[in-house]
Design a protein around this motif. Structure first.
Motif, PDB file in Angstrom:
ATOM      1  N   LEU A   1      42.325  34.475  29.911  1.00  0.00           N
ATOM      2  CA  LEU A   1      43.619  34.958  30.400  1.00  0.00           C
ATOM      3  C   LEU A   1      44.010  34.283  31.710  1.00  0.00           C
ATOM      4  N   ASN A   2      43.035  34.089  32.599  1.00  0.00           N
ATOM      5  CA  ASN A   2      43.327  33.403  33.858  1.00  0.00           C
ATOM      6  C   ASN A   2      43.782  31.968  33.624  1.00  0.00           C
ATOM      7  N   TYR A   3      43.205  31.321  32.621  1.00  0.00           N
ATOM      8  CA  TYR A   3      43.624  29.948  32.312  1.00  0.00           C
ATOM      9  C   TYR A   3      45.103  29.905  31.934  1.00  0.00           C
TER      10      TYR A   3
ATOM     11  N   SER B   1      45.206  40.244  34.329  1.00  0.00           N
ATOM     12  CA  SER B   1      44.149  39.724  33.454  1.00  0.00           C
ATOM     13  C   SER B   1      42.838  40.459  33.676  1.00  0.00           C
TER      14      SER B   1
ATOM     15  N   VAL C   1      43.280  44.044  32.163  1.00  0.00           N
ATOM     16  CA  VAL C   1      43.314  44.034  30.695  1.00  0.00           C
ATOM     17  C   VAL C   1      41.929  43.772  30.125  1.00  0.00           C
ATOM     18  N   SER C   2      41.205  42.805  30.695  1.00  0.00           N
ATOM     19  CA  SER C   2      39.865  42.494  30.197  1.00  0.00           C
ATOM     20  C   SER C   2      38.929  43.687  30.371  1.00  0.00           C
TER      21      SER C   2
ATOM     22  N   GLY D   1      49.678  38.030  37.627  1.00  0.00           N
ATOM     23  CA  GLY D   1      49.105  37.730  36.319  1.00  0.00           C
ATOM     24  C   GLY D   1      47.597  37.720  36.323  1.00  0.00           C
ATOM     25  N   VAL D   2      47.010  37.162  37.377  1.00  0.00           N
ATOM     26  CA  VAL D   2      45.543  37.152  37.490  1.00  0.00           C
ATOM     27  C   VAL D   2      45.009  38.571  37.607  1.00  0.00           C
TER      28      VAL D   2
ATOM     29  N   ASN E   1      38.499  37.439  30.484  1.00  0.00           N
ATOM     30  CA  ASN E   1      39.224  37.292  31.741  1.00  0.00           C
ATOM     31  C   ASN E   1      39.461  35.830  32.080  1.00  0.00           C
TER      32      ASN E   1
ATOM     33  N   VAL F   1      47.368  32.042  32.715  1.00  0.00           N
ATOM     34  CA  VAL F   1      48.214  32.445  33.839  1.00  0.00           C
ATOM     35  C   VAL F   1      48.319  31.333  34.884  1.00  0.00           C
TER      36      VAL F   1
END
Length: 298
Positions: free
Chosen positions: A52-54, A79, A82-83, A75-76, A49, A56
């Motif tokens: 992915l946050n990075y 993320s 998805v995680s 997007g966050v 997560n 986004v």
């Protein structure tokens, strides 16, 4: 902020079942003695997560889809979802194949409704207790909001630091629940009782040590969040109460878990709900609204 909050809530809330499935799979693994597996999966989910946050938030590839705040919030949220889904699938695979714990959606027993009924007798009161606690936290946030933004900010800081105090207690409570559940299942009630007492003493001793340590370094820890002297003074007062509150919180966590392991769910839920709403919410509201006690009353 309301529009962004709605976007996040719709996406994450719409896939909240993933967190429920993850919790269920972690419980299965723990009760079979694989206590490290949920920890590793939790760390993996947070790391995934975070990555992915990075991408986004900082958008290192300058993608046009993350050009607005609404897109970043979406997007966050995606993320997070998805995680959770990826780690749930991986954990299911490890439990089903690697650990040899077969998960069957069809129960071949003559009367599977009996087992389902036993599960519901435990999970419904337990879910009611968790729901009651979460609603009380919403009520507590509303009460603090009556005091002002400063008190609400201070409460967030205190909760974030208190979380680290509770981790040891939560871990001991989970371990105690597994051990006592096995003793009770084997009808070794004396061992179950002694194990519960030992877990309680260990949890309260460790908690007291951690609480005293955090109380000692409270000023530099709080200064990591803010430099506002009013908030620092307010939060420092709360940590004085924590010296008494946190050991009692651990007592509630460990005893509640042991009672659940023994199948006594209703008593724990009833007592916890009454104390939460009458004392935590009711008296706090009276103290804040009538006497202006502020965050100290919570």
């Amino acid at each position: 902020l309301i529009s962004q909050a709605k976007i996040y809530l719709i996406i994450v809330g719409g896939f909240s079942f993933a967190q429920a499935v993850f919790s269920m799979l972690c419980a299965v693994a723990r009760n079979y003695g694989f206590t490290r597996l949920p920890m590793v999966m939790g760390l993996l989910m947070n790391a995934f997560n975070l990555v992915l946050n990075y991408f986004v938030i900082y958008n290192p590839f300058n993608l046009n889809i993350f050009c607005s705040i609404d897109a970043v919030v979406s997007g966050v949220a995606i993320s997070v979802v998805v995680s959770e889904l990826v780690v749930c699938a991986l954990l299911f695979y490890l439990i089903y194949l690697k650990l040899g714990l077969g998960i069957h959606f069809y129960n071949p027993r003559p009367d599977p409704n009996i087992e389902k009924g036993n599960i519901l007798k435990i999970c419904i009161p337990a879910a009611g207790g968790s729901l009651s606690y979460n609603i009380s936290q919403f009520a507590g946030t509303y009460i603090i909001s009556l005091v002002g933004t400063m008190a609400l900010t201070g409460r967030v800081y205190v909760q974030n630091i208190s979380f680290y105090m509770m981790m040891i207690g939560a871990a001991i409570a989970a371990a105690s629940q597994i051990m006592i559940g096995q003793y009770v299942g084997a009808k070794q009630y004396d061992k179950a009782y002694k194990s519960g007492i030992k877990s309680l003493c260990l949890a309260m001793s460790l908690n007291l040590a951690i609480t005293v340590m955090i109380f000692t370094i409270r000023s530099p820890v709080l200064s990591l969040f803010t430099t506002d002297t009013s908030i620092l003074a307010m939060c420092s007062q709360i940590f004085v109460i924590s010296l008494v509150l946190e050991p009692l919180r651990f007592l509630n966590m460990v005893i509640g878990s042991t009672l659940q392991a023994a199948g006594d769910i209703k008593f724990n839920v009833i007592v916890t709900s009454i104390c939460t709403w009458v004392i935590s919410v009711g008296i706090s509201y009276i103290a804040v609204s009538l006497f202006g006690a502020g965050l100290f009353a919570m």
